[in-house]
Design a protein around this motif. Sequence first.
Motif, PDB file in Angstrom:
ATOM      1  N   TYR A  33       0.834  -1.213   0.000  1.00  0.00           N
ATOM      2  CA  TYR A  33       0.000   0.000   0.000  1.00  0.00           C
ATOM      3  C   TYR A  33       0.860   1.252   0.000  1.00  0.00           C
ATOM      4  O   TYR A  33       0.644   2.171  -0.805  1.00  0.00           O
ATOM      5  CB  TYR A  33      -0.917  -0.004   1.233  1.00  0.00           C
ATOM      6  CG  TYR A  33      -1.650   1.299   1.444  1.00  0.00           C
ATOM      7  CD1 TYR A  33      -2.773   1.613   0.695  1.00  0.00           C
ATOM      8  CD2 TYR A  33      -1.195   2.221   2.395  1.00  0.00           C
ATOM      9  CE1 TYR A  33      -3.447   2.817   0.893  1.00  0.00           C
ATOM     10  CE2 TYR A  33      -1.858   3.421   2.598  1.00  0.00           C
ATOM     11  CZ  TYR A  33      -2.983   3.712   1.838  1.00  0.00           C
ATOM     12  OH  TYR A  33      -3.633   4.918   2.022  1.00  0.00           O
TER      13      TYR A  33
ATOM     14  N   LEU B 249      -1.430  -3.695  -7.245  1.00  0.00           N
ATOM     15  CA  LEU B 249      -1.920  -2.318  -7.178  1.00  0.00           C
ATOM     16  C   LEU B 249      -1.619  -1.542  -8.461  1.00  0.00           C
ATOM     17  O   LEU B 249      -2.516  -0.907  -9.019  1.00  0.00           O
ATOM     18  CB  LEU B 249      -1.345  -1.609  -5.947  1.00  0.00           C
ATOM     19  CG  LEU B 249      -1.971  -2.038  -4.617  1.00  0.00           C
ATOM     20  CD1 LEU B 249      -1.226  -1.421  -3.446  1.00  0.00           C
ATOM     21  CD2 LEU B 249      -3.433  -1.618  -4.577  1.00  0.00           C
TER      22      LEU B 249
ATOM     23  N   GLY C  22      -3.948  -2.572 -11.207  1.00  0.00           N
ATOM     24  CA  GLY C  22      -5.364  -2.301 -11.010  1.00  0.00           C
ATOM     25  C   GLY C  22      -6.167  -3.508 -10.573  1.00  0.00           C
ATOM     26  O   GLY C  22      -7.396  -3.436 -10.440  1.00  0.00           O
TER      27      GLY C  22
ATOM     28  N   SER D 251      -7.577  -2.498  -5.355  1.00  0.00           N
ATOM     29  CA  SER D 251      -7.546  -1.075  -5.035  1.00  0.00           C
ATOM     30  C   SER D 251      -6.666  -0.833  -3.818  1.00  0.00           C
ATOM     31  O   SER D 251      -6.465  -1.736  -2.990  1.00  0.00           O
ATOM     32  CB  SER D 251      -8.957  -0.564  -4.748  1.00  0.00           C
ATOM     33  OG  SER D 251      -9.465  -1.146  -3.560  1.00  0.00           O
TER      34      SER D 251
ATOM     35  N   SER E 169      -7.326   0.997  -1.247  1.00  0.00           N
ATOM     36  CA  SER E 169      -8.110   0.933  -0.011  1.00  0.00           C
ATOM     37  C   SER E 169      -8.334  -0.502   0.444  1.00  0.00           C
ATOM     38  O   SER E 169      -8.298  -0.793   1.645  1.00  0.00           O
ATOM     39  CB  SER E 169      -9.467   1.628  -0.210  1.00  0.00           C
ATOM     40  OG  SER E 169     -10.214   0.990  -1.241  1.00  0.00           O
ATOM     41  N   SER E 170      -8.536  -1.426  -0.497  1.00  0.00           N
ATOM     42  CA  SER E 170      -8.761  -2.824  -0.121  1.00  0.00           C
ATOM     43  C   SER E 170      -7.497  -3.448   0.450  1.00  0.00           C
ATOM     44  O   SER E 170      -7.558  -4.245   1.391  1.00  0.00           O
ATOM     45  CB  SER E 170      -9.255  -3.628  -1.331  1.00  0.00           C
ATOM     46  OG  SER E 170      -8.264  -3.688  -2.343  1.00  0.00           O
TER      47      SER E 170
END
Length: 299
Positions: free
Chosen positions: A60, A83, A86, A89, A91-92
């Motif tokens: 992240y 990430l 794509g 996400s 946030s996930s």
Amino acid sequence: MSVKIYLLETRPQFLLLSPVLVVLGMGMALYNGNFNTLHFVLSMVGLLLLHISVNTLNDYSDFKTGIDLKVNRTPFSGGSGFLPSGALSASSVLKLGLVSFILAVPIGVYFLITRGVYLLPIFIIGAIFVLWYTSYITRLGAGIPELAAGLGLGTLPVFGTFMILNGGFSWEALFASIPSGLLVCNLLLLNEFPDIEADKIGHRKTLPIILGTKKAAVVYSTLIIVVYLWIIGGVLLKLMPIWSLLALLTLPLGLKAIKGAMTFKKVEELIPAQGANVMTVLLTQLLLAVGYILARLIG
């Protein structure tokens, strides 16, 4: 499909380190005549959850800082890649990391209640490393990022597992936990070599950035040698059982990794050394665990 992606996002191939650490701590406690199945299983689950949290929070942070867009991804470094592609996400992935951490908390509380508050310093330090390693500690420089990795996913889990299963402190066990820290420090250090330019984007201050790859390779090589000398010294001083010398069987792998670090020029050429590095880290500690278990069984 989404479940599979989330599973791969945890980077399960790297999670092998956690069981090895717990097994080593268990072997050391068993050598002292202590073992508890429930505590062993809970230690394994708790460390795996924290390791998952570290891996996903790292992904992240790397994505948010732009490191993931410039990294030289190899089979052993560079993140999952989900990430930037794509597939997941940001946030996930952040939620996955935080939930994994939260799930580990009750296990830590249970141990504090049943085994004692002497575990609290280890748990606090571990929590700091999990939550702030990538976003803050990697920017401190002076070898602190590598040292933190060695402590957080090396010495502290091994010694913490030992104390949980043994029910108390031991200088001999602390001594025997040091090679784990050195090995995991090196696990990170060599994997930093391909990512110098990408890590600069995230304002990281890794040893390859600060020292350059040549001097960082000397540090890496020195630590490998120290690990084996430490084990030999531990046996000679009778701080570790003679069966610990089984760990020396990984010396050829360590030398292969040293050669790759010292001759590093291209990322592609480093991959075999990275593989040897991973095997050195895992097998050396696994053989140490076997040595402790054999010492208990055979005497």
